[in-house]
Design an enzyme around this catalytic site. Sequence first.
Site, PDB file in Angstrom:
ATOM      1  N   GLU A  12      -0.108   3.262  10.513  1.00  0.00           N
ATOM      2  CA  GLU A  12      -1.585   3.290  10.484  1.00  0.00           C
ATOM      3  C   GLU A  12      -2.139   4.411  11.363  1.00  0.00           C
ATOM      4  OE1 GLU A  12      -3.917   1.828   8.782  1.00  0.00           O
ATOM      5  OE2 GLU A  12      -2.700   0.425   7.642  1.00  0.00           O
ATOM      6  N   GLY A  13      -1.407   5.508  11.435  1.00  0.00           N
ATOM      7  CA  GLY A  13      -1.839   6.643  12.236  1.00  0.00           C
ATOM      8  C   GLY A  13      -1.165   6.636  13.594  1.00  0.00           C
ATOM      9  N   SER A  34      -0.135   7.686  17.537  1.00  0.00           N
ATOM     10  CA  SER A  34      -0.969   7.791  18.734  1.00  0.00           C
ATOM     11  C   SER A  34      -1.645   9.157  18.817  1.00  0.00           C
ATOM     12  CB  SER A  34      -0.120   7.552  19.987  1.00  0.00           C
ATOM     13  OG  SER A  34       0.277   6.188  20.072  1.00  0.00           O
ATOM     14  N   PHE A  78       0.859  -1.183   0.000  1.00  0.00           N
ATOM     15  CA  PHE A  78       0.000   0.000   0.000  1.00  0.00           C
ATOM     16  C   PHE A  78       0.889   1.225   0.000  1.00  0.00           C
ATOM     17  CE2 PHE A  78      -2.779   3.039   2.437  1.00  0.00           C
ATOM     18  CZ  PHE A  78      -3.721   3.216   1.432  1.00  0.00           C
TER      19      PHE A  78
END
Length: 380
Positions: free
Chosen positions: A365-366, A368, A121
């Site tokens: 994935e983003g 914290s 990705f």
Amino acid sequence: MLLSEDHRAVQDAVRAYVQDHIAPHAARWDKEHHFPADELKGLAGLGCYGVAVPAEYDGAGLDYLALSIILEEIAAGDGGTSTPVSVNNCPVCSILMAFANEEQKQEFLKPLARGDLLGAFCLTEPHVGSEASGLKTTAVRVNDGDGDDYVLNGVKQFITSGKHGDVAIVMAVTDKAAGKKGISAFLVPTKTPGYVVARLEDKMGQHSSDTAQILFEDCRIPARYRIGDEGQGLKIALSGLEGGRIGIASQAIGMARAAFEAALEYSKDRIAFGQPIFNHQAVQFRLAEAAMQIEAARQLTWHAATLKDAGLPCLKEAAMAKLFATEMAEKVCSIAIQTFGGYGYVSDFPVERIYRDVRVCQIYEGTSDVQKILIGRALG
């Protein structure tokens, strides 16, 4: 929550494979930076590559709760090995299920779900992480004597399976003037001329998973490889994040569990002051805290997965699960190292490797901080 018999069967099958074929080799793979292609094929044979993909597209036909269970088990054996499996499931397969046309599903989704292909990705760029709307990679449509194609140019950074993957979903700008509405999504087979693995990152951990910088140098692909319409790219990219965050939370839980179990076993064998250190209250309290935190993270993650399986909104719950589980995992790994004492700091025991492997879960994935922003918005 209690698991169904079917979910228990999935858990048992994957755990048995992982403990036989992955966990015993994790330390060596870490030292040798070895990509476990053969063992990943074994996981594919168990249906781990397309867990929530329907059987009609050669997936396992299960759900996101099953995916969470599977990723926890793989990560408990080796965190790095769980990462390409997580990415292949979500966002790669999940995006194709939601947005690909039938021809694309036949050509790409089916072999990705079977495990004949491995997906990557390509969203992040050297200057663009959490702000996905700031992409600079371009895709220019050309319709000439060679066909109706797009030509991609740009750089993508921190791409899981960028080297060993077979096909990448790539986000690129098709209309610079349209801002975030000018991004489109494309399928790019990695053997396409102009897809260049510029470098492999020398990382702190997860050495069994490759992380690459990818250059697109006049990389020409057929127009039929565009996913959805022009301008849908950001929507497509963001669509995979709920499932992806559930996956990363599950990874973190698996690694935390492995570190905890190693520390618990050691605490019962290590004798100090005439008795196992487990009997000393300070050690027992630390382990009790770790056990509680792992179970709390697991229940948060399973709750988010269950909401997603029910077709209900779960952006907030997935963000909560990812935030809590990933920060919990670092703390539990630290507790495990402390329990081992000096031995926890050396590579003879697994906890220092797991500590290194789990740290990135608070970033990809983003981060914290991004999860806190999402949770805060949901509360507003």
